[in-house]
Design a protein around this motif. Structure first.
Motif, PDB file in Angstrom:
ATOM      1  N   PRO A  54      12.759  88.262 -56.771  1.00  0.00           N
ATOM      2  CA  PRO A  54      13.348  88.520 -55.451  1.00  0.00           C
ATOM      3  C   PRO A  54      14.766  87.965 -55.356  1.00  0.00           C
ATOM      4  CG  PRO A  54      11.160  87.538 -55.243  1.00  0.00           C
ATOM      5  CD  PRO A  54      11.557  87.440 -56.689  1.00  0.00           C
ATOM      6  N   VAL A  55      15.702  88.841 -55.010  1.00  0.00           N
ATOM      7  CA  VAL A  55      17.092  88.438 -54.801  1.00  0.00           C
ATOM      8  C   VAL A  55      17.656  89.244 -53.636  1.00  0.00           C
ATOM      9  CG1 VAL A  55      17.543  87.838 -57.226  1.00  0.00           C
ATOM     10  CG2 VAL A  55      18.038  90.132 -56.423  1.00  0.00           C
ATOM     11  N   PHE A  56      18.668  88.707 -52.987  1.00  0.00           N
ATOM     12  CA  PHE A  56      19.347  89.463 -51.939  1.00  0.00           C
ATOM     13  C   PHE A  56      20.264  90.482 -52.598  1.00  0.00           C
ATOM     14  CE2 PHE A  56      23.233  90.156 -49.476  1.00  0.00           C
ATOM     15  CZ  PHE A  56      22.679  90.803 -48.377  1.00  0.00           C
ATOM     16  N   THR A  57      20.112  91.727 -52.221  1.00  0.00           N
ATOM     17  CA  THR A  57      20.978  92.797 -52.688  1.00  0.00           C
ATOM     18  C   THR A  57      21.521  93.508 -51.453  1.00  0.00           C
ATOM     19  OG1 THR A  57      19.597  93.099 -54.641  1.00  0.00           O
ATOM     20  CG2 THR A  57      21.108  94.866 -54.116  1.00  0.00           C
ATOM     21  N   PRO A  58      22.828  93.470 -51.220  1.00  0.00           N
ATOM     22  CA  PRO A  58      23.354  94.082 -50.001  1.00  0.00           C
ATOM     23  C   PRO A  58      23.194  95.590 -49.958  1.00  0.00           C
ATOM     24  CG  PRO A  58      25.150  93.376 -51.416  1.00  0.00           C
ATOM     25  CD  PRO A  58      23.872  92.883 -52.046  1.00  0.00           C
ATOM     26  N   GLY A  59      23.110  96.233 -51.103  1.00  0.00           N
ATOM     27  CA  GLY A  59      22.966  97.683 -51.130  1.00  0.00           C
ATOM     28  C   GLY A  59      24.280  98.388 -50.846  1.00  0.00           C
ATOM     29  N   PHE A  60      24.231  99.704 -50.925  1.00  0.00           N
ATOM     30  CA  PHE A  60      25.405 100.544 -50.712  1.00  0.00           C
ATOM     31  C   PHE A  60      25.860 100.431 -49.260  1.00  0.00           C
ATOM     32  CE2 PHE A  60      27.250 104.752 -49.670  1.00  0.00           C
ATOM     33  CZ  PHE A  60      28.308 104.734 -50.553  1.00  0.00           C
ATOM     34  N   GLN A  61      27.108 100.139 -49.035  1.00  0.00           N
ATOM     35  CA  GLN A  61      27.717  99.927 -47.725  1.00  0.00           C
ATOM     36  C   GLN A  61      27.030  98.808 -46.945  1.00  0.00           C
ATOM     37  OE1 GLN A  61      28.225 103.594 -45.492  1.00  0.00           O
ATOM     38  NE2 GLN A  61      29.801 104.310 -46.888  1.00  0.00           N
ATOM     39  N   GLY A  62      26.416  97.886 -47.653  1.00  0.00           N
ATOM     40  CA  GLY A  62      25.771  96.749 -47.005  1.00  0.00           C
ATOM     41  C   GLY A  62      26.743  95.596 -46.835  1.00  0.00           C
ATOM     42  N   TYR A  63      26.191  94.404 -46.649  1.00  0.00           N
ATOM     43  CA  TYR A  63      26.981  93.215 -46.365  1.00  0.00           C
ATOM     44  C   TYR A  63      28.110  93.049 -47.379  1.00  0.00           C
ATOM     45  CZ  TYR A  63      28.245  88.434 -45.406  1.00  0.00           C
ATOM     46  OH  TYR A  63      28.963  87.303 -45.094  1.00  0.00           O
ATOM     47  N   TYR A 172      24.217 109.910 -47.769  1.00  0.00           N
ATOM     48  CA  TYR A 172      22.935 109.938 -48.478  1.00  0.00           C
ATOM     49  C   TYR A 172      23.106 109.292 -49.841  1.00  0.00           C
ATOM     50  CZ  TYR A 172      18.673 111.255 -50.727  1.00  0.00           C
ATOM     51  OH  TYR A 172      17.484 111.183 -51.401  1.00  0.00           O
ATOM     52  N   ARG A 173      22.379 108.221 -50.041  1.00  0.00           N
ATOM     53  CA  ARG A 173      22.370 107.556 -51.348  1.00  0.00           C
ATOM     54  C   ARG A 173      21.011 106.885 -51.506  1.00  0.00           C
ATOM     55  NH1 ARG A 173      26.630 104.656 -54.928  1.00  0.00           N
ATOM     56  NH2 ARG A 173      25.273 103.375 -56.208  1.00  0.00           N
ATOM     57  N   PRO A 174      20.152 107.444 -52.356  1.00  0.00           N
ATOM     58  CA  PRO A 174      18.814 106.877 -52.515  1.00  0.00           C
ATOM     59  C   PRO A 174      18.849 105.442 -53.034  1.00  0.00           C
ATOM     60  CG  PRO A 174      18.958 109.045 -53.541  1.00  0.00           C
ATOM     61  CD  PRO A 174      20.354 108.623 -53.175  1.00  0.00           C
ATOM     62  N   THR A 175      17.909 104.630 -52.558  1.00  0.00           N
ATOM     63  CA  THR A 175      17.784 103.267 -53.065  1.00  0.00           C
ATOM     64  C   THR A 175      17.294 103.326 -54.510  1.00  0.00           C
ATOM     65  OG1 THR A 175      15.557 103.129 -52.141  1.00  0.00           O
ATOM     66  CG2 THR A 175      17.357 102.249 -50.791  1.00  0.00           C
ATOM     67  N   PRO A 176      17.632 102.322 -55.327  1.00  0.00           N
ATOM     68  CA  PRO A 176      17.330 102.399 -56.756  1.00  0.00           C
ATOM     69  C   PRO A 176      15.841 102.519 -57.092  1.00  0.00           C
ATOM     70  CG  PRO A 176      18.750 100.512 -56.288  1.00  0.00           C
ATOM     71  CD  PRO A 176      18.392 101.135 -54.983  1.00  0.00           C
ATOM     72  N   LYS A 179      13.766 105.149 -53.824  1.00  0.00           N
ATOM     73  CA  LYS A 179      14.465 106.426 -53.633  1.00  0.00           C
ATOM     74  C   LYS A 179      14.520 106.850 -52.171  1.00  0.00           C
ATOM     75  CE  LYS A 179      15.141 106.642 -58.018  1.00  0.00           C
ATOM     76  NZ  LYS A 179      16.333 105.970 -58.480  1.00  0.00           N
ATOM     77  N   GLY A 180      14.396 105.876 -51.255  1.00  0.00           N
ATOM     78  CA  GLY A 180      14.584 106.145 -49.833  1.00  0.00           C
ATOM     79  C   GLY A 180      16.066 106.141 -49.511  1.00  0.00           C
ATOM     80  N   ASN A 181      16.434 106.542 -48.304  1.00  0.00           N
ATOM     81  CA  ASN A 181      17.849 106.565 -47.937  1.00  0.00           C
ATOM     82  C   ASN A 181      18.249 105.213 -47.354  1.00  0.00           C
ATOM     83  OD1 ASN A 181      20.432 107.491 -47.699  1.00  0.00           O
ATOM     84  ND2 ASN A 181      20.100 108.496 -45.752  1.00  0.00           N
ATOM     85  N   GLY A 182      18.613 104.282 -48.215  1.00  0.00           N
ATOM     86  CA  GLY A 182      18.984 102.935 -47.809  1.00  0.00           C
ATOM     87  C   GLY A 182      20.106 102.855 -46.797  1.00  0.00           C
ATOM     88  N   PRO A 183      21.173 103.663 -46.920  1.00  0.00           N
ATOM     89  CA  PRO A 183      22.276 103.548 -45.965  1.00  0.00           C
ATOM     90  C   PRO A 183      21.955 103.978 -44.542  1.00  0.00           C
ATOM     91  CG  PRO A 183      23.036 104.548 -48.007  1.00  0.00           C
ATOM     92  CD  PRO A 183      21.533 104.482 -48.072  1.00  0.00           C
ATOM     93  N   ALA A 184      20.736 104.422 -44.271  1.00  0.00           N
ATOM     94  CA  ALA A 184      20.404 104.842 -42.907  1.00  0.00           C
ATOM     95  C   ALA A 184      20.577 103.698 -41.913  1.00  0.00           C
ATOM     96  CB  ALA A 184      18.978 105.380 -42.844  1.00  0.00           C
ATOM     97  N   HIS A 185      20.491 102.481 -42.360  1.00  0.00           N
ATOM     98  CA  HIS A 185      20.668 101.325 -41.482  1.00  0.00           C
ATOM     99  C   HIS A 185      21.748 100.398 -42.023  1.00  0.00           C
ATOM    100  CE1 HIS A 185      17.329 102.657 -39.146  1.00  0.00           C
ATOM    101  NE2 HIS A 185      16.593 102.720 -40.224  1.00  0.00           N
ATOM    102  N   SER A 186      22.610 100.942 -42.826  1.00  0.00           N
ATOM    103  CA  SER A 186      23.670 100.157 -43.452  1.00  0.00           C
ATOM    104  C   SER A 186      24.886 101.052 -43.575  1.00  0.00           C
ATOM    105  CB  SER A 186      23.193  99.669 -44.820  1.00  0.00           C
ATOM    106  OG  SER A 186      24.146  98.843 -45.412  1.00  0.00           O
TER     107      SER A 186
END
Length: 194
Positions: A54-63, A172-176, A179-186
Protein backbone atom coordinates in the motif's frame (compact mmCIF):
# COMPACT_ATOMS: atom_id res chain seq x y z
CA UNK A 1 -27.97 -0.74 24.10
CA UNK A 2 -24.40 -1.78 24.79
CA UNK A 3 -22.42 -3.59 22.13
CA UNK A 4 -20.23 -6.45 23.20
CA UNK A 5 -16.56 -6.16 22.21
CA UNK A 6 -15.63 -8.14 19.11
CA UNK A 7 -12.26 -9.36 17.88
CA UNK A 8 -11.80 -9.27 14.13
CA UNK A 9 -10.47 -12.44 12.50
CA UNK A 10 -10.71 -14.25 15.85
CA UNK A 11 -10.48 -17.73 14.31
CA UNK A 12 -7.41 -16.79 12.30
CA UNK A 13 -5.86 -15.14 15.34
CA UNK A 14 -6.52 -18.21 17.49
CA UNK A 15 -5.14 -20.72 14.97
CA UNK A 16 -3.83 -19.25 11.70
CA UNK A 17 -2.77 -22.66 10.35
CA UNK A 18 -6.20 -24.23 10.89
CA UNK A 19 -8.10 -21.06 9.84
CA UNK A 20 -6.20 -19.48 6.94
CA UNK A 21 -7.51 -16.33 5.26
CA UNK A 22 -8.62 -16.33 1.62
CA UNK A 23 -5.39 -14.62 0.51
CA UNK A 24 -2.87 -16.57 -1.60
CA UNK A 25 -0.62 -17.06 1.45
CA UNK A 26 -3.50 -17.65 3.88
CA UNK A 27 -2.12 -14.82 5.99
CA UNK A 28 -2.66 -11.07 6.27
CA UNK A 29 -0.70 -9.73 3.31
CA UNK A 30 1.05 -6.38 3.39
CA UNK A 31 3.11 -7.32 0.32
CA UNK A 32 1.01 -8.87 -2.47
CA UNK A 33 2.81 -11.35 -4.68
CA UNK A 34 -0.14 -11.21 -7.10
CA UNK A 35 0.21 -7.44 -7.51
CA UNK A 36 3.99 -7.78 -7.88
CA UNK A 37 3.44 -10.31 -10.70
CA UNK A 38 0.89 -8.03 -12.40
CA UNK A 39 3.26 -5.05 -12.12
CA UNK A 40 6.06 -7.11 -13.65
CA UNK A 41 4.06 -8.55 -16.54
CA UNK A 42 1.38 -6.05 -17.58
CA UNK A 43 2.12 -3.35 -20.12
CA UNK A 44 1.19 -0.11 -18.37
CA UNK A 45 0.61 3.40 -19.68
CA UNK A 46 3.42 5.88 -19.10
CA UNK A 47 3.28 7.12 -15.51
CA UNK A 48 1.03 4.28 -14.32
CA UNK A 49 2.23 2.14 -11.43
CA UNK A 50 0.88 -0.95 -9.68
CA UNK A 51 2.44 -1.40 -6.24
CA UNK A 52 2.65 -4.67 -4.32
CA UNK A 53 2.46 -2.75 -1.03
CA UNK A 54 0.00 0.00 0.00
CA UNK A 55 1.31 3.40 -1.07
CA UNK A 56 -0.25 6.77 -1.83
CA UNK A 57 -0.52 7.27 -5.58
CA UNK A 58 -2.02 10.60 -6.66
CA UNK A 59 -3.09 9.22 -10.03
CA UNK A 60 -3.63 11.10 -13.27
CA UNK A 61 -4.47 14.77 -12.58
CA UNK A 62 -4.39 13.98 -8.87
CA UNK A 63 -2.60 15.73 -6.02
CA UNK A 64 0.33 17.84 -7.25
CA UNK A 65 -0.87 18.27 -10.84
CA UNK A 66 -2.51 21.71 -10.74
CA UNK A 67 -1.01 24.32 -13.07
CA UNK A 68 -1.21 28.08 -13.57
CA UNK A 69 -3.84 27.46 -16.26
CA UNK A 70 -5.81 24.97 -14.10
CA UNK A 71 -5.09 25.93 -10.46
CA UNK A 72 -8.03 24.15 -8.77
CA UNK A 73 -8.82 20.54 -7.98
CA UNK A 74 -12.35 19.54 -8.99
CA UNK A 75 -14.26 16.54 -7.71
CA UNK A 76 -17.65 15.12 -8.53
CA UNK A 77 -20.01 14.10 -5.74
CA UNK A 78 -23.40 12.38 -5.52
CA UNK A 79 -26.34 14.78 -5.70
CA UNK A 80 -29.24 14.49 -3.27
CA UNK A 81 -31.92 14.67 -5.97
CA UNK A 82 -30.53 12.02 -8.33
CA UNK A 83 -29.27 8.48 -8.43
CA UNK A 84 -26.38 9.01 -10.81
CA UNK A 85 -28.25 10.57 -13.76
CA UNK A 86 -31.64 9.04 -12.95
CA UNK A 87 -34.25 11.68 -12.11
CA UNK A 88 -32.06 14.38 -13.67
CA UNK A 89 -34.89 15.39 -16.00
CA UNK A 90 -37.49 16.27 -13.33
CA UNK A 91 -37.95 20.07 -13.09
CA UNK A 92 -39.47 19.92 -9.60
CA UNK A 93 -36.38 18.19 -8.21
CA UNK A 94 -34.11 20.70 -9.96
CA UNK A 95 -36.03 23.54 -8.29
CA UNK A 96 -35.53 22.19 -4.76
CA UNK A 97 -31.98 20.84 -5.27
CA UNK A 98 -30.29 22.92 -7.95
CA UNK A 99 -27.15 21.86 -9.78
CA UNK A 100 -24.55 24.08 -8.08
CA UNK A 101 -20.78 24.16 -7.99
CA UNK A 102 -19.35 24.40 -4.48
CA UNK A 103 -16.51 26.87 -4.06
CA UNK A 104 -14.76 28.13 -0.92
CA UNK A 105 -15.18 31.84 -0.06
CA UNK A 106 -11.41 32.42 -0.44
CA UNK A 107 -11.42 31.09 -4.02
CA UNK A 108 -14.70 32.85 -4.85
CA UNK A 109 -13.59 36.26 -3.54
CA UNK A 110 -10.35 36.25 -5.53
CA UNK A 111 -12.42 35.57 -8.67
CA UNK A 112 -15.27 38.00 -7.93
CA UNK A 113 -17.79 35.16 -7.64
CA UNK A 114 -20.88 35.23 -5.40
CA UNK A 115 -23.50 32.58 -4.67
CA UNK A 116 -26.00 32.47 -7.51
CA UNK A 117 -23.53 33.65 -10.17
CA UNK A 118 -23.22 31.60 -13.33
CA UNK A 119 -19.61 30.49 -13.72
CA UNK A 120 -17.52 28.92 -16.46
CA UNK A 121 -15.51 25.87 -15.44
CA UNK A 122 -12.74 24.76 -17.79
CA UNK A 123 -10.54 21.67 -17.65
CA UNK A 124 -8.17 20.15 -20.20
CA UNK A 125 -11.15 18.08 -21.44
CA UNK A 126 -14.00 20.57 -21.71
CA UNK A 127 -16.06 23.46 -20.38
CA UNK A 128 -19.35 23.81 -18.53
CA UNK A 129 -21.61 26.54 -17.16
CA UNK A 130 -23.03 26.14 -13.67
CA UNK A 131 -24.46 28.18 -10.78
CA UNK A 132 -21.98 28.87 -7.96
CA UNK A 133 -22.62 28.14 -4.30
CA UNK A 134 -20.04 29.88 -2.10
CA UNK A 135 -19.59 27.79 1.03
CA UNK A 136 -16.91 27.07 3.63
CA UNK A 137 -17.98 23.40 3.42
CA UNK A 138 -15.33 22.80 0.75
CA UNK A 139 -11.62 23.36 1.28
CA UNK A 140 -9.78 26.19 -0.47
CA UNK A 141 -8.20 25.20 -3.77
CA UNK A 142 -10.97 22.68 -4.45
CA UNK A 143 -14.34 22.89 -6.20
CA UNK A 144 -17.10 20.28 -6.15
CA UNK A 145 -19.67 19.58 -8.85
CA UNK A 146 -22.60 17.19 -8.35
CA UNK A 147 -22.46 14.26 -10.75
CA UNK A 148 -25.40 13.02 -12.79
CA UNK A 149 -26.47 16.24 -14.53
CA UNK A 150 -27.46 15.73 -18.15
CA UNK A 151 -25.10 16.97 -20.86
CA UNK A 152 -26.56 19.87 -22.89
CA UNK A 153 -24.07 21.16 -25.45
CA UNK A 154 -23.99 22.03 -29.12
CA UNK A 155 -21.38 19.47 -30.15
CA UNK A 156 -21.21 21.01 -33.64
CA UNK A 157 -20.74 24.49 -32.18
CA UNK A 158 -18.92 25.78 -29.09
CA UNK A 159 -19.26 22.42 -27.22
CA UNK A 160 -19.85 24.28 -23.92
CA UNK A 161 -22.08 22.19 -21.68
CA UNK A 162 -24.92 24.31 -20.28
CA UNK A 163 -26.24 21.27 -18.38
CA UNK A 164 -23.25 21.28 -15.99
CA UNK A 165 -22.36 17.61 -16.45
CA UNK A 166 -19.12 17.02 -14.52
CA UNK A 167 -18.18 14.29 -17.02
CA UNK A 168 -17.70 17.04 -19.62
CA UNK A 169 -14.62 18.06 -17.59
CA UNK A 170 -13.30 14.52 -17.22
CA UNK A 171 -10.49 13.07 -19.25
CA UNK A 172 -10.94 9.34 -19.81
CA UNK A 173 -7.94 7.48 -18.48
CA UNK A 174 -8.41 4.02 -16.99
CA UNK A 175 -6.75 3.28 -13.65
CA UNK A 176 -3.81 0.87 -13.96
CA UNK A 177 -5.31 -2.10 -12.09
CA UNK A 178 -9.12 -1.89 -12.02
CA UNK A 179 -9.40 -0.08 -15.39
CA UNK A 180 -12.03 2.26 -13.92
CA UNK A 181 -12.11 5.94 -14.84
CA UNK A 182 -9.94 7.34 -12.05
CA UNK A 183 -10.05 11.00 -13.17
CA UNK A 184 -13.82 11.12 -12.60
CA UNK A 185 -13.07 12.56 -9.16
CA UNK A 186 -9.64 13.97 -9.89
CA UNK A 187 -9.89 16.87 -12.32
CA UNK A 188 -7.80 20.02 -12.62
CA UNK A 189 -9.82 23.11 -13.49
CA UNK A 190 -10.16 26.87 -13.61
CA UNK A 191 -13.30 28.80 -12.77
CA UNK A 192 -14.29 32.28 -13.92
CA UNK A 193 -17.45 34.34 -13.77
CA UNK A 194 -19.42 33.66 -16.97
Amino acid sequence: RTLEPAIGLVDFRTDPVKNPLSTPSGKIEIYSEQLAEIAATWELEEGDVINPIPVFTPGFQGYGSVTDEYPLYCTGFHHKSRTHSSFGFIPELEQVARQQLWINPADAESRGIASGDTVAVKSPAGEIRIEALVTPRIIPGTIGIPQGAWHKADMNGDRVDEGACVNTLTTYRPTPLAKGNGPAHSIIAQITKA
